[in-house]
Design a protein around this motif. Structure first.
Motif, PDB file in Angstrom:
ATOM      1  N   ARG A 118       0.811  -1.212   0.000  1.00  0.00           N
ATOM      2  CA  ARG A 118       0.000   0.000   0.000  1.00  0.00           C
ATOM      3  C   ARG A 118       0.848   1.266   0.000  1.00  0.00           C
ATOM      4  O   ARG A 118       1.904   1.326   0.635  1.00  0.00           O
ATOM      5  CB  ARG A 118      -0.920   0.017   1.220  1.00  0.00           C
ATOM      6  CG  ARG A 118      -1.913  -1.146   1.259  1.00  0.00           C
ATOM      7  CD  ARG A 118      -2.846  -1.043   2.444  1.00  0.00           C
ATOM      8  NE  ARG A 118      -3.827  -2.127   2.444  1.00  0.00           N
ATOM      9  CZ  ARG A 118      -3.656  -3.280   3.066  1.00  0.00           C
ATOM     10  NH1 ARG A 118      -2.547  -3.498   3.752  1.00  0.00           N
ATOM     11  NH2 ARG A 118      -4.587  -4.215   3.016  1.00  0.00           N
ATOM     12  N   GLU A 142       3.192   3.237   3.075  1.00  0.00           N
ATOM     13  CA  GLU A 142       3.463   2.181   4.054  1.00  0.00           C
ATOM     14  C   GLU A 142       4.801   1.518   3.775  1.00  0.00           C
ATOM     15  O   GLU A 142       5.168   1.285   2.620  1.00  0.00           O
ATOM     16  CB  GLU A 142       2.346   1.143   3.975  1.00  0.00           C
ATOM     17  CG  GLU A 142       2.443   0.000   4.952  1.00  0.00           C
ATOM     18  CD  GLU A 142       1.243  -0.922   4.830  1.00  0.00           C
ATOM     19  OE1 GLU A 142       0.329  -0.804   5.655  1.00  0.00           O
ATOM     20  OE2 GLU A 142       1.219  -1.754   3.900  1.00  0.00           O
ATOM     21  N   ALA A 163       7.941   6.430   2.369  1.00  0.00           N
ATOM     22  CA  ALA A 163       6.555   6.046   2.638  1.00  0.00           C
ATOM     23  C   ALA A 163       5.759   7.232   3.169  1.00  0.00           C
ATOM     24  O   ALA A 163       4.590   7.420   2.801  1.00  0.00           O
ATOM     25  CB  ALA A 163       6.516   4.890   3.633  1.00  0.00           C
ATOM     26  N   ASP A 214       5.635  -0.405   9.050  1.00  0.00           N
ATOM     27  CA  ASP A 214       4.221  -0.224   9.366  1.00  0.00           C
ATOM     28  C   ASP A 214       3.544  -1.578   9.471  1.00  0.00           C
ATOM     29  O   ASP A 214       2.666  -1.780  10.310  1.00  0.00           O
ATOM     30  CB  ASP A 214       3.529   0.604   8.279  1.00  0.00           C
ATOM     31  CG  ASP A 214       4.038   2.024   8.227  1.00  0.00           C
ATOM     32  OD1 ASP A 214       3.879   2.749   9.218  1.00  0.00           O
ATOM     33  OD2 ASP A 214       4.602   2.408   7.193  1.00  0.00           O
ATOM     34  N   ARG A 215       3.949  -2.486   8.576  1.00  0.00           N
ATOM     35  CA  ARG A 215       3.434  -3.855   8.588  1.00  0.00           C
ATOM     36  C   ARG A 215       4.590  -4.810   8.390  1.00  0.00           C
ATOM     37  O   ARG A 215       5.557  -4.492   7.691  1.00  0.00           O
ATOM     38  CB  ARG A 215       2.429  -4.087   7.441  1.00  0.00           C
ATOM     39  CG  ARG A 215       0.998  -3.795   7.784  1.00  0.00           C
ATOM     40  CD  ARG A 215       0.115  -3.901   6.543  1.00  0.00           C
ATOM     41  NE  ARG A 215       0.219  -5.168   5.871  1.00  0.00           N
ATOM     42  CZ  ARG A 215       0.416  -5.297   4.540  1.00  0.00           C
ATOM     43  NH1 ARG A 215       0.540  -4.236   3.775  1.00  0.00           N
ATOM     44  NH2 ARG A 215       0.458  -6.484   3.986  1.00  0.00           N
TER      45      ARG A 215
END
Length: 280
Positions: free
Chosen positions: A44, A47, A201, A222-223
């Motif tokens: 995404r 991110e 990001a 972030d992930r």
């Protein structure tokens, strides 16, 4: 800060949170061995997505499948909601850039010439006018200006890695794929690379990073997607994914997850037997 994001509906202008790249049920085989099996991952805008897992888990293979550099045997990969097969090589190069693990150049190009290669997707477009400024900014961000005129082949491994990253930044794409970008770097330059990823990001780019260092992943992601034997076993924010139980099982070694005593940042370290050996 170096920004690769563009506005005005051109490649590189995507709404924050929008999926720029997606793997759906991807499988990759090598002979009779399944390297990836039924892997689905979304990337995404805005991110930093970090791929972690032990050696042989399929991290680099997944990155290669996402980039289109590795064909998939099952499932598919979409770039900007279109299968990779629907894009030309040039169109893909205008939308995603890739930093591979190995940084090889066949001829005696200088560091500056290697960085300049990142601008080739924009030749004969209205963005070619930006080449000089973008190249200089990328080299400054990656701290490679002082050896700009040295042959790439004469550089150390860490210097080559930074020049290769500058090439990726100069390409100015909305999605950036980095395969172990910190592996050959000293501590200061590791932090520089991950700060560049984090700030890219923040400016709206989608960034995917393969890392072995779980502390770096915890600090900058972030992930986090955890891979084990070609399968996704976890996908979520660092504080949800980085659990002692999961990491101990995946890595086959006891792991401790704790807050830093001063900053509160997540630390991930292997449990070690601190008892003195051989003492009376």
């Amino acid at each position: 800060m170096f920004s690769t994001r563009r506005a005005g509906g051109q490649p590189g202008a995507t709404d924050i949170g929008a999926v720029t790249l997606r793997a759906v049920g991807v499988g990759v085989e090598l002979g009779s061995r399944k390297i990836l099996e039924d892997v689905s991952v979304s990337v995404r805008a805005g991110e930093v997505l970090v791929l972690v897992g032990p050696n042989g888990a399929g991290k680099s293979t997944l990155l290669a499948a996402l980039s289109g550099d590795r064909a998939v045997d099952a499932g598919w990969v979409e770039l900007s909601d279109r299968p990779l097969s629907g894009w030309s090589h040039l169109e893909m190069a205008q939308r995603r850039s890739v930093l591979p693990q190995q940084h090889t150049v066949g001829f005696s190009f200088t560091a500056r010439q290697v960085v300049t290669m990142g601008r080739s997707p924009w030749a004969r477009t209205d963005r070619a006018d930006e080449d000089s400024a973008v190249i200089e900014q990328a080299m400054r961000t990656c701290d490679v200006e002082r050896f700009a005129d040295r042959p790439f082949t004469a550089l150390s491994g860490g210097e080559r890695a930074r020049v290769a990253l500058a090439r990726v930044l100069a390409q100015q794409t909305e999605t950036i794929l980095l395969d172990e970008p910190t592996a050959a770097l000293d501590l200061a330059h590791q932090e520089t690379v991950m700060t560049v990823a984090r700030e890219s990001a923040a400016h709206g780019n989608a960034v995917v990073v393969v890392l072995h260092d779980l502390a770096l992943a915890a600090a900058y992601a972030d992930r986090i997607v955890v891979l084990e034997k070609g399968h996704v076993v976890a996908d979520g924010p660092p504080d949800e994914v980085l659990s002692e139980t999961l990491l101990t099982a995946v890595y086959g070694h006891p792991v401790e997850v704790m807050p830093h005593p001063r900053t509160g940042a997540t630390l991930v370290v292997p449990k070690r037997d601190r008892s003195s050996s051989g003492s009376d």
